[in-house]
Write a protein that holds these residues in place. Structure first.
Motif, short mmCIF file in Angstrom:
data_model
loop_
_atom_site.label_atom_id
_atom_site.label_comp_id
_atom_site.label_asym_id
_atom_site.label_seq_id
_atom_site.Cartn_x
_atom_site.Cartn_y
_atom_site.Cartn_z
N ALA B 251 -13.61 21.74 -12.11
CA ALA B 251 -12.97 20.50 -11.66
C ALA B 251 -12.39 20.63 -10.24
O ALA B 251 -11.96 19.65 -9.67
CB ALA B 251 -11.86 20.11 -12.64
N ILE B 252 -12.38 21.87 -9.72
CA ILE B 252 -11.78 22.07 -8.40
C ILE B 252 -12.90 22.31 -7.37
O ILE B 252 -13.66 23.26 -7.50
CB ILE B 252 -10.82 23.28 -8.43
N PRO B 253 -13.02 21.43 -6.41
CA PRO B 253 -14.10 21.60 -5.42
C PRO B 253 -13.81 22.75 -4.46
O PRO B 253 -12.65 22.98 -4.08
CB PRO B 253 -14.12 20.26 -4.70
N GLU B 254 -14.88 23.47 -4.07
CA GLU B 254 -14.72 24.62 -3.18
C GLU B 254 -14.17 24.22 -1.82
O GLU B 254 -13.39 24.94 -1.21
CB GLU B 254 -16.07 25.30 -2.96
N THR B 255 -14.63 23.08 -1.37
CA THR B 255 -14.27 22.66 -0.01
C THR B 255 -12.79 22.34 0.11
O THR B 255 -12.18 22.58 1.14
CB THR B 255 -15.10 21.43 0.39
N SER B 256 -12.21 21.81 -0.95
CA SER B 256 -10.80 21.46 -0.85
C SER B 256 -10.09 21.82 -2.15
O SER B 256 -9.88 20.98 -3.00
CB SER B 256 -10.64 19.97 -0.56
N PRO B 257 -9.73 23.11 -2.31
CA PRO B 257 -9.13 23.56 -3.58
C PRO B 257 -7.79 22.89 -3.87
O PRO B 257 -7.28 23.02 -4.97
CB PRO B 257 -8.95 25.05 -3.38
N TRP B 288 -5.97 6.11 -9.90
CA TRP B 288 -7.38 5.95 -10.25
C TRP B 288 -8.26 6.82 -9.37
O TRP B 288 -9.25 7.38 -9.79
CB TRP B 288 -7.76 4.48 -10.14
N LYS B 289 -7.85 6.92 -8.09
CA LYS B 289 -8.68 7.62 -7.09
C LYS B 289 -8.79 9.10 -7.47
O LYS B 289 -7.85 9.73 -7.95
CB LYS B 289 -8.00 7.50 -5.74
N THR B 290 -9.98 9.64 -7.25
CA THR B 290 -10.15 11.04 -7.58
C THR B 290 -10.97 11.73 -6.50
O THR B 290 -11.71 11.08 -5.77
CB THR B 290 -10.84 11.20 -8.94
N ALA B 291 -10.81 13.04 -6.44
CA ALA B 291 -11.51 13.79 -5.41
C ALA B 291 -12.91 14.18 -5.89
O ALA B 291 -13.07 14.57 -7.03
CB ALA B 291 -10.72 15.05 -5.09
N ASN B 292 -13.86 14.04 -5.01
CA ASN B 292 -15.18 14.61 -5.27
C ASN B 292 -15.73 14.17 -6.63
O ASN B 292 -16.14 14.98 -7.44
CB ASN B 292 -15.07 16.15 -5.23
#
Lengths: 316, 499
Positions: B251-257, B288-292
């Motif tokens: 659930a955690i993107p590499e680009t922006s941990p 509501w907004k979510t990353a990646n």
């Protein structure tokens, strides 16, 4: 020469000595010894007890036979083949009377049995049979193991040397190996064989019961009975099923009798008369039940009750 | 505190799995257990949603599942990481047997992440059109089914083989105990292979199933987007990528941990093991907004829906499902089952009824009921018959595909009718006295004629199959139960039992 001299006993001396030897335990251990003396003498081979509660009936039926002590000795393993074949309630008379089973097991323990097991290879699912019939609880209450032959591991494949049509069968190992074997049937109507009695109860020690129907049911019943003569037969005729047998539910009749015998053919011959022949309307004659007749012809017991020492007793 | 969380989680997972195992084991005679044995299935919102849709009505037994859904909506997904027995199994085997392969390049999974939404939409639409294959992917149903069909028979087999040696150790019992009748299921190997395949996917990526396939997880992802319990990262983050590697669902993107897809988070708290202690969890306002997120194009969603519709149509036009003459009249459903079409739409194939059936009479179908009826229960009398005083299957069915009936009611349900094959019957073919079927029949439905040959009274026959089961003829029985496809109610008999 000296030794021979020592053992030179006159007749008179011998009789004196023997009398003294016999008398000593009588003096020392009077009560128990008298008890066994009384048990050892049997006045009858077939006892019919009437009027009384299940335990009273059993007690009354066993005493003239010599008491349970005649059959069960101290430290022996006892196997009772009960009829728990169906998931029916005790009132429906398709399975044994639970009170009578409790009394029977207790009596075995009182006679000194080490362990008593109640076996049956049930037709319905054993869990339902054991709980609905109340027999598991009744047996366990008296301290018996109530066991079901639903697993093939408890059977042993044996030859039936005296069998005419059934030559081999897988039968309950414990029935063959136990010190004492008690057959505990309930007489019922049976559509295929007219009646189910003590000898028919034997079918419940076989693994592949349905196969016997394929061979020749009546002959197979007689054949399987040659495997081991039951030491004692206790026929539970307190309430019997007269129609829709063997599974019921059907009409029942309160006979209120317990029959104890050492001769299974005689017990069956007596119990057959509880039922009426569907065609003639008269009580069944023992010869009319083919497996009883076959068993008699094979020498398994006496079909003619006039040749058996029969005794009727009242429990109260 | 943080050090204890992994241990706690592992303990809860283990307990949860063994609790399910305990419930499955207790799904047996005499059924006197106070907890509902199908508890886990009843707590499964995916089954609740789909079965309510396909049943077109409310299923009371599934109410607890909506409670779980509500909890997940508010607090986030605590189910997958802590309580899911499938997740626990996958976690266990990911560590033990199927370790994730080491790779140099990062794993590009955007398309795979999209797949689970595709499967989810496919399931919903296919479910609405009464195609029950999506139940096969529900993790709770899958894990119970696997335990019952694939692992229960071998367990009994081993028990039976160990029994003699165990009994020699125990001196107390001088009599031999019977072995347990071995349960058998035709589809066991298939079910086992599917299960192993799912576990083996862990080689590609740990918790592969949970990330990319599980429809229950997808439902949680969709519904937990407005959760209020969330992760936050302080400025101390050094982008060391440890949490990115550790997160079991990616659930955690590499680009922006420092961001994460909060809807995918299963609250395992592994990211709390952060070297600079930058991670914490706390309550915050829903967002509501979510990353990646996942790129769900209109094309993709419509494609999934269309594929679902078409698959359902294929199933519906399959001869086994239609009214054609190919209908399987040996397909006997358990007593109290819904009409066939509704039944296959509601039954999740969880295997609870197969486990509870005391005579092993209920078998899992393969293709006998068409694809829509895959893994649904059927009565196979030659293996086992329906016990007269047993209504357990209706009592354990979580979706009420088999209605709970009283014993009186159950004994009047006609599942099918027995027919005698007179050319094979011992009594009809030879002059021997057999009548095993008459002797065994619980309902007086088989009578004998004057020559002691059996005859079936159809108005009394329930189709329990005890006659077919006990018939001594070799191979196929001489008396066979056929189903008409509809279960009827018999007229109550005025018992001639005076006892």
């Amino acid at each position: 020469m000296d030794t021979s001299k020592k053992w030179n006993v006159t007749r008179r001396e011998f009789i004196k000595g023997a009398a003294a030897l016999t008398a000593t335990p009588l003096v020392l251990h009077q009560l128990p010894f008298y008890g066994t003396l009384a048990h050892a003498s049997s006045e009858a081979d077939l006892v019919i007890a009437k009027h009384g509660s299940p335990s009273q009936l059993l007690q009354a039926a066993m005493t003239p036979l010599g008491g349970m002590g005649r059959f069960v000795k101290k430290g022996q393993r006892v196997v009772i083949k009960a009829n728990i074949a169906w998931a029916r309630t005790p009132e429906q008379a398709c399975t044994n009377n639970p009170e009578l089973l409790t009394a029977l097991v207790k009596m075995c323990y009182e006679a000194g049995a080490k362990k008593v097991a109640v076996w049956d290879h049930t037709c319905d699912n054993y869990q339902f049979c054991f709980s609905r019939s109340g027999l598991k609880e009744a047996g366990q209450k008296a301290g018996a193991d109530v066991l079901s032959g639903h697993g093939r591991n408890v059977y042993k494949k044996v030859e039936i040397p005296n069998g005419k049509k059934l030559k081999t069968a897988e039968v309950l190992r414990d029935v063959l190996e136990a010190d004492v074997f008690i057959n505990f049937p309930i007489p019922k109507h049976h559509f295929a064989t007219e009646l189910t009695l003590g000898m028919k109860n034997f079918i419940g020690i076989v693994w592949d019961m349905e196969l016997l129907h394929k061979i020749d049911l009546h002959q197979c019943i007689a054949d399987i009975n040659t495997l081991r003569k039951p030491d004692l037969v206790v026929v539970d005729a307190i309430r019997i099923l007269t129609t829709n047998g063997p599974k019921g539910p059907g009409k029942t009749e309160d006979i209120g009798e317990v029959i104890a015998s050492t001769d299974i053919v005689a017990a069956d011959a007596y119990a057959a008369a509880f039922f009426k022949h569907p065609k003639t309307g008269k009580p069944f004659k023992p010869e009319e039940i083919r497996f009883v007749k076959l068993a008699f012809e094979m020498g398994l017991g006496q079909i003619d009750l006039s040749k058996v020492r029969v005794k009727r007793v009242s429990a109260t | 505190m943080n050090r204890w969380i992994p241990l706690m989680r592992r303990t809860v997972q283990t307990l949860s799995f063994f609790f399910l195992l305990y419930l499955v084991i207790r799904t047996a005679f005499p059924m006197e257990i106070k907890i509902p044995v199908d508890l886990y299935l009843r707590l499964d919102p995916f089954i609740a949603v789909i079965s309510s849709l396909t049943h077109k009505g409310i299923i009371e037994r599934m109410f607890p599942a909506f409670g779980v859904l509500l909890f997940v909506m508010v607090f986030g997904n605590f189910f997958c990481g802590w309580f899911c027995p499938m997740g626990a199994t996958i976690d266990f085997f990911d560590r033990l047997l199927f370790r994730e392969r080491k790779r140099t390049k990062p794993f590009e999974d955007a398309s795979l992440r999209r797949l689970r939404y595709g499967i989810f939409f496919f399931s919903i639409i296919a479910g609405l059109l009464a195609f029950q294959v999506m139940y096969l992917l529900d993790p709770i149903s899958l894990v119970t089914r696997t335990l019952v069909i694939a692992f229960y028979p071998p367990a009994i087999y081993l028990y039976n083989h160990l029994l003699p040696s165990v009994q020699t150790i125990l001196p107390s019992n001088s009599f031999f105990m019977s072995s347990v009748p071995l349960p058998i299921f035709k589809v066991n190997l298939l079910i086992f292979l599917v299960f192993v395949a799912i576990l083996a996917l862990g080689v590609i990526r740990k918790r592969f199933w949970c990330r990319y396939l599980c429809p229950l997880g997808t439902l949680f992802s969709i519904s937990s987007r407005l959760r209020i319990f969330k992760r936050s990262v302080t400025e101390d983050c050094t982008s060391c990528q440890r949490c990115v590697r550790d997160c079991p669902v990616g659930a955690i993107p590499e680009t922006s941990p420092r961001d994460y897809r909060h809807q995918d988070c299963i609250a395992c708290f592994k990211c709390l093991e952060c070297p600079p202690q930058a991670v914490s969890f706390h309550f915050s306002l829903p967002r509501w907004k979510t990353a990646n997120g996942v790129n769900l194009s209109r094309r993709y969603v419509l494609g999934s829906l269309a594929f679902g519709c078409l698959s359902a149509l294929m199933i519906k036009t399959n001869p086994l499902q239609s009214e054609s003459g190919l209908k399987n009249n040996r397909l006997i459903r358990p007593p109290g089952a819904l009409p066939e079409e509704e039944f296959v739409a509601v039954c999740t194939g969880c295997g609870e009824c197969l486990k509870v059936c005391p005579n092993n009479a209920l078998q899992s179908t393969f293709l006998e009921a068409g694809l829509a009826g895959l893994y649904t229960p059927r009565l196979v009398p030659r293996i086992g018959y329906c016990e007269e005083f047993c209504n357990f299957c209706g009592r354990v069915c979580p979706t009420e595909a088999i209605r709970a009936t009283s014993l009186e009611e159950k004994r009047l349900i006609q599942m099918g009718v027995a027919h005698i094959n007179k050319t094979r019957c011992i009594a009809w073919d030879t002059d021997k006295i057999c009548l095993v079927c008459n002797e065994q029949c619980s309902y007086h439905a088989i009578i004998g004629d004057e020559k002691k040959r059996p005859l079936v009274k159809e108005e009394k026959c329930t189709g329990c199959g005890i006659c077919e089961n006990k018939c001594p003829v070799d191979g196929e029985s001489a008396i066979i139960v056929f189903s008409s496809g509809v279960q009827r109610k018999l007229k109550p008999e005025h018992s001639d039992n005076n006892g």
